[in-house]
Design a protein around this motif. Structure first.
Motif, mmCIF file in Angstrom:
data_model
loop_
_atom_site.group_PDB
_atom_site.id
_atom_site.type_symbol
_atom_site.label_atom_id
_atom_site.label_comp_id
_atom_site.label_asym_id
_atom_site.label_seq_id
_atom_site.Cartn_x
_atom_site.Cartn_y
_atom_site.Cartn_z
ATOM 1 N N GLY A 364 -97.188 -51.285 21.267
ATOM 2 C CA GLY A 364 -96.238 -51.797 20.403
ATOM 3 C C GLY A 364 -94.787 -51.367 20.911
ATOM 4 O O GLY A 364 -93.834 -52.121 20.911
ATOM 5 N N PRO A 365 -94.602 -50.041 20.825
ATOM 6 C CA PRO A 365 -93.416 -49.427 21.205
ATOM 7 C C PRO A 365 -93.023 -49.860 22.602
ATOM 8 O O PRO A 365 -91.700 -50.067 22.905
ATOM 9 C CB PRO A 365 -93.500 -47.899 21.001
ATOM 10 C CG PRO A 365 -94.422 -47.729 20.300
ATOM 11 C CD PRO A 365 -95.452 -48.844 20.217
ATOM 12 N N ILE A 366 -93.937 -49.993 23.565
ATOM 13 C CA ILE A 366 -93.788 -50.503 24.805
ATOM 14 C C ILE A 366 -93.052 -51.935 24.826
ATOM 15 O O ILE A 366 -92.092 -52.241 25.704
ATOM 16 C CB ILE A 366 -94.821 -50.424 25.787
ATOM 17 C CG1 ILE A 366 -95.189 -48.835 26.100
ATOM 18 C CG2 ILE A 366 -94.568 -51.073 27.134
ATOM 19 C CD1 ILE A 366 -96.516 -48.848 26.788
ATOM 20 N N VAL A 505 -98.614 -44.393 33.727
ATOM 21 C CA VAL A 505 -98.235 -44.032 32.070
ATOM 22 C C VAL A 505 -99.433 -43.457 31.398
ATOM 23 O O VAL A 505 -100.297 -44.410 31.183
ATOM 24 C CB VAL A 505 -97.407 -45.293 31.395
ATOM 25 C CG1 VAL A 505 -97.149 -44.971 30.044
ATOM 26 C CG2 VAL A 505 -96.307 -45.637 32.254
ATOM 27 N N GLU A 506 -99.469 -42.685 30.876
ATOM 28 C CA GLU A 506 -100.398 -42.053 30.215
ATOM 29 C C GLU A 506 -100.231 -41.581 28.622
ATOM 30 O O GLU A 506 -100.739 -41.416 27.806
ATOM 31 C CB GLU A 506 -101.144 -40.894 30.796
ATOM 32 C CG GLU A 506 -101.864 -41.182 32.128
ATOM 33 C CD GLU A 506 -102.551 -39.850 32.572
ATOM 34 O OE1 GLU A 506 -103.733 -40.080 32.677
ATOM 35 O OE2 GLU A 506 -101.868 -39.187 33.095
ATOM 36 N N ALA A 512 -90.732 -45.902 29.344
ATOM 37 C CA ALA A 512 -89.210 -46.154 29.668
ATOM 38 C C ALA A 512 -88.780 -45.811 31.024
ATOM 39 O O ALA A 512 -88.367 -46.284 31.824
ATOM 40 C CB ALA A 512 -88.426 -45.994 28.495
ATOM 41 N N ALA A 513 -89.002 -44.385 31.230
ATOM 42 C CA ALA A 513 -88.573 -43.692 32.350
ATOM 43 C C ALA A 513 -89.333 -44.499 33.606
ATOM 44 O O ALA A 513 -88.710 -44.431 34.654
ATOM 45 C CB ALA A 513 -88.494 -42.155 32.259
ATOM 46 N N ALA A 514 -90.430 -44.581 33.502
ATOM 47 C CA ALA A 514 -91.459 -45.184 34.587
ATOM 48 C C ALA A 514 -90.929 -46.566 34.926
ATOM 49 O O ALA A 514 -90.819 -46.915 36.095
ATOM 50 C CB ALA A 514 -93.060 -44.997 34.263
ATOM 51 N N PHE A 515 -90.723 -47.130 33.826
ATOM 52 C CA PHE A 515 -90.156 -48.571 34.090
ATOM 53 C C PHE A 515 -88.877 -48.581 34.788
ATOM 54 O O PHE A 515 -88.778 -49.267 35.825
ATOM 55 C CB PHE A 515 -90.055 -49.423 32.860
ATOM 56 C CG PHE A 515 -89.816 -50.851 32.962
ATOM 57 C CD1 PHE A 515 -90.778 -51.902 33.233
ATOM 58 C CD2 PHE A 515 -88.519 -51.196 33.012
ATOM 59 C CE1 PHE A 515 -90.443 -53.022 33.459
ATOM 60 C CE2 PHE A 515 -88.289 -52.627 33.007
ATOM 61 C CZ PHE A 515 -89.082 -53.336 33.202
ATOM 62 N N ALA A 520 -85.231 -49.594 39.539
ATOM 63 C CA ALA A 520 -84.259 -48.911 40.304
ATOM 64 C C ALA A 520 -84.821 -48.763 41.792
ATOM 65 O O ALA A 520 -84.188 -48.604 42.618
ATOM 66 C CB ALA A 520 -83.916 -47.472 39.902
ATOM 67 N N SER A 521 -86.173 -48.878 42.170
ATOM 68 C CA SER A 521 -86.530 -48.588 43.417
ATOM 69 C C SER A 521 -86.386 -49.551 44.397
ATOM 70 O O SER A 521 -86.221 -49.303 45.549
ATOM 71 C CB SER A 521 -88.358 -48.334 43.232
ATOM 72 O OG SER A 521 -88.916 -49.738 43.209
ATOM 73 N N GLY A 522 -86.056 -51.059 43.830
ATOM 74 C CA GLY A 522 -85.841 -51.940 44.605
ATOM 75 C C GLY A 522 -87.217 -52.391 45.548
ATOM 76 O O GLY A 522 -87.016 -53.380 46.556
ATOM 77 N N LYS A 523 -88.288 -51.866 45.134
ATOM 78 C CA LYS A 523 -89.392 -52.215 45.974
ATOM 79 C C LYS A 523 -90.321 -53.034 44.799
ATOM 80 O O LYS A 523 -90.207 -52.782 43.709
ATOM 81 C CB LYS A 523 -90.085 -51.057 46.218
ATOM 82 C CG LYS A 523 -89.628 -50.204 47.425
ATOM 83 C CD LYS A 523 -90.312 -49.036 47.662
ATOM 84 C CE LYS A 523 -89.686 -48.205 49.003
ATOM 85 N NZ LYS A 523 -90.496 -46.916 49.166
ATOM 86 N N PRO A 524 -91.190 -53.731 45.460
ATOM 87 C CA PRO A 524 -92.452 -54.389 44.572
ATOM 88 C C PRO A 524 -93.293 -53.039 43.959
ATOM 89 O O PRO A 524 -93.285 -52.227 44.584
ATOM 90 C CB PRO A 524 -93.248 -54.930 45.411
ATOM 91 C CG PRO A 524 -92.484 -55.443 46.577
ATOM 92 C CD PRO A 524 -91.544 -54.226 46.761
#
Length: 549
Positions: A364-366, A505-506, A512-515, A520-524
């Protein structure tokens, strides 16, 4: 004089093809050679099912036929999953198959299949070209068939010797689009029915829509104060935050929307077929005789009266219908004006995700976070599984061309669809949702995203089971678990092995930070969410389902 392969490519160019999706095969080397000197972009994929699903997404988001090339036998049978999706979803697609040479036909030659028989029930038209001189005729006709009436997939078989033979043929010409428009008599009759109605409801579905048509439909809804629902996985047809939006008409429908449809005295079904899933197994609209007065608008006359006997059948594409009816205005404020506002309030409540649930990760929060971060033009793709409920119920689609998901319920669609969507719209965010089982059906197309530098983000909701089947299993045969457990790879490590970016993500707070790192990675990228299998639906746990059974 040109080879059959050159004539195929010439005909594709003449009909506006800018890219094809393929897995190469020796059976159509002459076409591949002709593509070498063509402006058509060739996207090489990793499995024919993924290539066909990319072509489906291309047709879904553009309205122009997606083009797919595969080799004979196993190549063609692999591609059949994408053809079935395109057929059930009414998507324009053309599949070209390299076939065995003419002299070997009928002998069960190497990888030989009779494609007219094989694809006969899951394609709109299937044909084999025996004479290279007729290639312009057949290819142009394929574009017309794929896009006219109810759009769908066309399959063209290409004998290997036909592709290498020389022939003199006329230059291919662009196909002629076919439009079906409503007559004034039908529009007058509809206006009479609307003026008599007390509880109307509009259901939007199908294809043959575009940005202008969606805008005109909004104008009609506002003028007539109509509550509007969108058929299963057609949610991009109406702005979810518009005050006339009532909700989606699909699996797990809001009970208040279901009641509104059942109690409606007039239902306008525009563009859709209202099949088993959106009709809740033909209970919202009974077949063949609905309890409601039904007005069915569809581009294909063959769909009118096929499942439902309507009070008024209008043979018109959605785009042509809304263009014509947008000029009609009610004489006075409709008596049902307040009903649309009530249903929209019910939708807002229904589409607000829960904040809690079993396990350390809360979806839900995600979903709330994604709603705040993703722009209105972000494209969301998905396959099938319980995880998709989080997208369909809680993501509020705002714009046309932002959804690609199979109404046929096919797994494995999200990742290849995201690859095609990012090819088409490189400046837009493209997010694929997949379950762990769903991703591993066509996850190898993540390599295609890496090869072409397409920074899609795949959110893999990993609960270690085939979730939908386990849910049904626990309900029907509680405690007797078989064939639904999965042992999965480390999906983040898999992404890095492919050359992409991976995150795991566990905990809810980590998403949020992982996403953002993935973005920002610019990669798939793959963002794996390790979800507790107890969190099988947004509102019920697996234990609750088992105990109730």
């Amino acid at each position: 004089m040109k080879t059959g392969g050159q004539l195929i490519v010439d005909a594709l160019e003449a009909n506006g093809t800018d890219r094809i999706y393929c897995v190469p095969g020796e059976s159509y080397l002459a076409v591949l050679d002709a593509l070498h000197d063509s402006p058509i972009r060739t996207i090489v994929c990793r499995q024919e099912g993924g290539a066909a699903m990319m072509a489906d997404c291309h047709g879904r988001l553009t309205g122009r036929p997606g083009i797919c090339f595969v080799t004979r036998g196993p190549g063609a049978t692999n591609a059949s999953a994408g053809i079935h999706i395109a057929m059930q979803d009414s998507i324009p697609l053309i599949l070209f198959i390299g076939q065995v040479a003419s002299h070997a036909k009928g002998r069960e030659a190497f990888q030989e299949v009779d494609y007219v028989r094989f694809f006969g029930d899951i394609a709109k038209w299937v044909v084999e070209i025996d004479d290279a001189a007729r290639i312009p005729e057949f290819v142009t006709r394929a574009f017309a068939v794929a896009t006219s009436g109810r759009p769908g997939p066309v399959v063209i078989s290409l004998p290997e010797d036909m592709l290498t033979s020389l022939a003199e043929a006329p230059d291919a010409r662009h196909y002629t689009p076919v439009e079906t428009r409503p007559g004034e008599v039908e529009l007058d009759a509809l206006e009479v029915l609307l003026n008599k109605a007390k509880r109307p409801f509009v259901i939007l579905g199908g294809t043959r829509w575009d940005v202008e048509a969606v805008a005109r439909m909004r104008t009609i809804a506002e003028a007539w104060s109509l509550p509007v629902g969108c058929s299963f996985r057609r949610q991009m047809l109406f702005d979810h935050l518009h005050p006339n939006y009532a909700g989606d008409v699909g699996i797990g429908i809001n009970p208040k929307v279901a009641t509104a449809i059942k109690q409606a005295d007039l239902v306008l079904l525009i563009g859709g077929r209202m099949g088993e899933m959106p009709s809740s197994d033909y209970t919202l609209l009974k077949s063949p005789y609905p309890d409601q007065t039904l007005v069915h608008i569809h581009a294909d006359a063959g769909e009118l009266g096929r499942v439902y006997r309507s009070a008024l059948a209008i043979n018109a594409s959605p785009a042509a219908f809304v263009e014509a009816f947008a000029r009609r205005k009610p004489a006075a404020t409709p008596v049902w004006a307040a009903e649309a506002a009530k249903l929209h309030a019910a939708y807002l409540d229904w589409s607000t995700p829960p904040e809690s649930g079993p396990g350390a990760v809360q979806m839900g929060p995600i979903m709330n976070y994604l709603e705040t971060m993703l722009p209105d033009d972000a494209i969301l793709t998905n396959g099938a599984g319980n995880y998709a409920t989080w997208v369909h119920r809680y993501h509020r689609f705002r714009r046309f061309g932002t959804q690609a998901a199979p109404t046929s319920g096919s797994m494995g669609y999200g990742t290849p669809a995201a690859v095609a969507a990012k090819q088409l719209f490189p400046d837009r965010d493209v997010i694929a949702f997949a379950g762990d089982g769903c991703f591993l059906m066509n996850g190898q197309e993540f390599a295609t995203a890496v090869q072409y530098g397409l920074p899609i983000i795949v959110i893999v909701v990993n609960n270690g089971i085939y979730g939908t089947i386990r849910m049904h299993q626990e309900r029907e045969y509680p405690g007797r678990v078989v064939a639904t457990d999965l042992k999965n790879p480390d999906f983040a490590a898999l992404a890095r092995a492919y050359g992409g970016h991976g995150e795991t993500v566990e905990k809810t707070a980590d998403f949020a930070a992982a996403f953002e790192r993935a973005r920002a990675s610019g990669k798939p990228s793959i963002v794996e969410i390790r979800l507790d299998p107890e969190a099988i639906t947004p509102t019920r746990t697996m234990t609750q389902i088992r105990d109730k059974a």
